[in-house]
Design a protein around this motif. Structure first.
Motif, mmCIF file in Angstrom:
data_model
loop_
_atom_site.group_PDB
_atom_site.id
_atom_site.type_symbol
_atom_site.label_atom_id
_atom_site.label_comp_id
_atom_site.label_asym_id
_atom_site.label_seq_id
_atom_site.Cartn_x
_atom_site.Cartn_y
_atom_site.Cartn_z
ATOM 1 N N GLU A 6 14.218 39.348 6.850
ATOM 2 C CA GLU A 6 14.435 40.720 6.401
ATOM 3 C C GLU A 6 14.166 40.869 4.907
ATOM 4 O OE1 GLU A 6 15.710 43.894 7.920
ATOM 5 O OE2 GLU A 6 14.436 42.800 9.312
ATOM 6 N N GLY B 136 20.597 30.641 12.348
ATOM 7 C CA GLY B 136 19.835 31.778 12.847
ATOM 8 C C GLY B 136 20.021 33.021 11.990
ATOM 9 N N GLU B 137 21.270 33.242 11.534
ATOM 10 C CA GLU B 137 21.525 34.404 10.686
ATOM 11 C C GLU B 137 20.839 34.255 9.327
ATOM 12 O OE1 GLU B 137 23.040 38.142 9.659
ATOM 13 O OE2 GLU B 137 22.699 37.103 11.557
ATOM 14 N N ARG B 138 20.844 33.026 8.791
ATOM 15 C CA ARG B 138 20.154 32.802 7.517
ATOM 16 C C ARG B 138 18.658 33.055 7.663
ATOM 17 N NH1 ARG B 138 22.671 29.448 3.604
ATOM 18 N NH2 ARG B 138 20.660 28.493 3.164
ATOM 19 N N ARG C 112 28.356 27.366 16.047
ATOM 20 C CA ARG C 112 28.547 28.050 14.763
ATOM 21 C C ARG C 112 27.439 27.693 13.788
ATOM 22 N NH1 ARG C 112 30.078 27.547 9.771
ATOM 23 N NH2 ARG C 112 30.070 25.281 9.964
ATOM 24 N N GLU D 174 18.036 40.299 18.200
ATOM 25 C CA GLU D 174 18.171 39.399 17.063
ATOM 26 C C GLU D 174 19.632 39.161 16.788
ATOM 27 O OE1 GLU D 174 14.302 39.863 14.353
ATOM 28 O OE2 GLU D 174 15.930 41.197 13.941
ATOM 29 N N ALA E 119 24.361 29.446 14.844
ATOM 30 C CA ALA E 119 24.469 30.878 14.550
ATOM 31 C C ALA E 119 24.260 31.146 13.065
ATOM 32 C CB ALA E 119 25.838 31.397 14.989
ATOM 33 N N VAL E 120 24.856 30.277 12.226
ATOM 34 C CA VAL E 120 24.676 30.447 10.782
ATOM 35 C C VAL E 120 23.216 30.251 10.398
ATOM 36 C CG1 VAL E 120 25.236 29.454 8.526
ATOM 37 C CG2 VAL E 120 27.044 29.816 10.198
ATOM 38 N N ARG F 53 17.251 35.023 9.887
ATOM 39 C CA ARG F 53 17.049 36.464 10.037
ATOM 40 C C ARG F 53 17.120 37.182 8.699
ATOM 41 N NH1 ARG F 53 19.534 41.264 10.548
ATOM 42 N NH2 ARG F 53 21.519 40.380 9.876
ATOM 43 N N MET F 54 18.113 36.792 7.888
ATOM 44 C CA MET F 54 18.236 37.418 6.564
ATOM 45 C C MET F 54 17.023 37.101 5.695
ATOM 46 S SD MET F 54 22.262 36.572 5.933
ATOM 47 C CE MET F 54 22.117 36.871 4.169
ATOM 48 N N LEU G 284 24.833 43.680 5.362
ATOM 49 C CA LEU G 284 25.622 42.462 5.215
ATOM 50 C C LEU G 284 27.095 42.739 4.970
ATOM 51 C CD1 LEU G 284 23.186 40.333 3.010
ATOM 52 C CD2 LEU G 284 23.527 40.240 5.480
#
Length: 396
Positions: A193, A185-187, A179, A396, A182-183, A189-190, A246
């Motif tokens: 972007e 990696g998502e941060r 988790r 991604e 994943a968090v 990615r955001m 989001l």
């Protein structure tokens, strides 16, 4: 130095006291287990009782020792008038040796006591040659094999429960690590972007606002304000798109289009408008072959790499032509993206930068299993990314 022995458990103290008191009561009432034997005086039966009763205090901490001494005590009890409490205490010491003793003893005792029970039964039958001899084997089994088997069963259940609890804790730890990754990696990615979408427009706004402030010309100011307004509107639209991504998909949010390589013409055209005042021209060479489109993550990564490269060119490139080239290689298995910007001495960037753009481009490329290079190559600053253009590309 002898190891420090912890104080006895409260339950063991109660068990020892109750066992000794019960044995004393039986002795005082004249209840004996081997009353037909008179090798020793009657009071001698109290010695094994008191010894085994005291061993109950350390049944958890010195399980191996208590079993050894307890075995000698119960054998000695057979040469007295006997006490039933002594035998019962021995069965508990056998049980405790399996539950709290060393693993090797816990494995051997059930097998050893089982064999002992069989041997005693066979020997009794061979000696007495009567069916009643089976009672001797049954008693031997009750005193030795039954408590050892019960202890082994309990210990196996405890070990299984401990192993299950450990696996659950490890699973929970791995889930938490997944988790967290994943968090993170998502941060990341955001962050990529957000940087790629907004930096281009904000850079153009900074460049043209600087020009409007430094050049006292109504025409120049009007042109700069037009570019600023256009980039502000487009930046807001990109921000709305990111916010839409989001939002919870279950909340009825409509799907938002993801940028693709078909939008490179418009992207380069916008960069041409933004860079005209700085002496920059932008050209696009789209050499892609006909065939299936690359996976969406590959197209998005290629688009963002071109977008960030154009933004960096607006900030840092010397006057000249910025060339963008997109092509397929290796029979369409690879997608290459290249951006060449004029590289020369300048007094400073037209807009501030943080260096996060190069990091983001490299991350995008490596996440898909591609390669990325950026640096000076003679008179130009060259950015080159090679991405796998197949369905198994990492998403991604």
């Amino acid at each position: 130095m002898l190891p420090k022995i912890p104080p006895p458990h409260r339950d063991d103290v109660l068990l020892a006291v109750a066992s000794v008191l019960t044995g004393l009561l039986l002795w005082s009432l004249g209840v004996h287990s081997t009353g037909y034997r008179h090798f020793l005086p009657d009071w001698a039966a109290l010695v094994p009782l008191l010894v085994l009763g005291s061993l109950e205090l350390v049944r958890r901490t010195l399980a191996n020792l208590t079993l050894t001494v307890g075995t000698l005590g119960v054998i000695a009890d057979q040469f007295t008038v006997g006490n039933l409490a002594t035998v019962v205490i021995f069965t508990d010491l056998m049980y405790a040796a399996v539950v709290y003793g060393k693993p090797a003893m816990a494995r051997r005792l059930p097998v050893g006591t089982g064999l002992f029970t069989v041997v005693v039964t066979v020997a009794a039958l061979a000696w007495l040659r009567t069916p009643q001899a089976l009672l001797i084997g049954i008693v031997a089994g009750i005193v030795s094999f039954a408590p050892a088997l019960t202890g082994a069963t309990l210990r196996n259940h405890r070990e299984a429960a401990g192993a299950a609890r450990l696996r659950a804790e490890q699973t929970a730890l791995l889930a938490e690590m997944d988790r967290t990754q994943a968090v993170a990696g998502e941060r990341a990615r955001m962050a990529r972007e957000l940087h790629d979408m907004v930096a281009n427009h904000l850079s153009a706004i900074a460049i043209h606002s600087t020009a409007a402030l430094s050049i006292d010309s109504p025409a120049t100011s009007r042109e700069a304000l037009g570019v600023i307004r256009e980039n502000s509107v487009q930046g807001l639209a990109e921000m709305r798109r990111l916010i839409g991504l989001l939002r919870d998909a279950g909340a009825g949010q409509e799907a938002v289009a993801v940028p693709s390589l078909d939008g490179l013409d418009a992207l380069v055209g916008q960069a041409r408008t933004n860079g005209a005042a700085s002496g920059l021209d932008f050209v696009l060479d789209d050499a892609r072959t006909d065939g299936p489109a690359p996976p969406a993550p590959v197209e998005l990564a290629a688009y963002r790499i071109v977008q960030e490269s154009l933004t960096n060119a607006l900030k840092h490139a010397a006057p000249g032509t910025v060339a963008v080239r997109v092509a397929h290689e290796n029979d369409g298995m690879l997608l290459t993206v290249g951006v060449d910007s004029p590289y020369g001495e300048r007094s400073g960037p037209r807009a501030p930068g943080s260096g996060a753009g190069l990091i983001g481009m490299r991350e995008r490329t490596e996440l898909l299993g591609g390669t990325f290079t950026a640096g000076p190559a003679g008179p130009v600053w060259r950015v080159r990314a090679v991405l796998p253009a197949e369905e198994k590309a990492v998403r991604e």
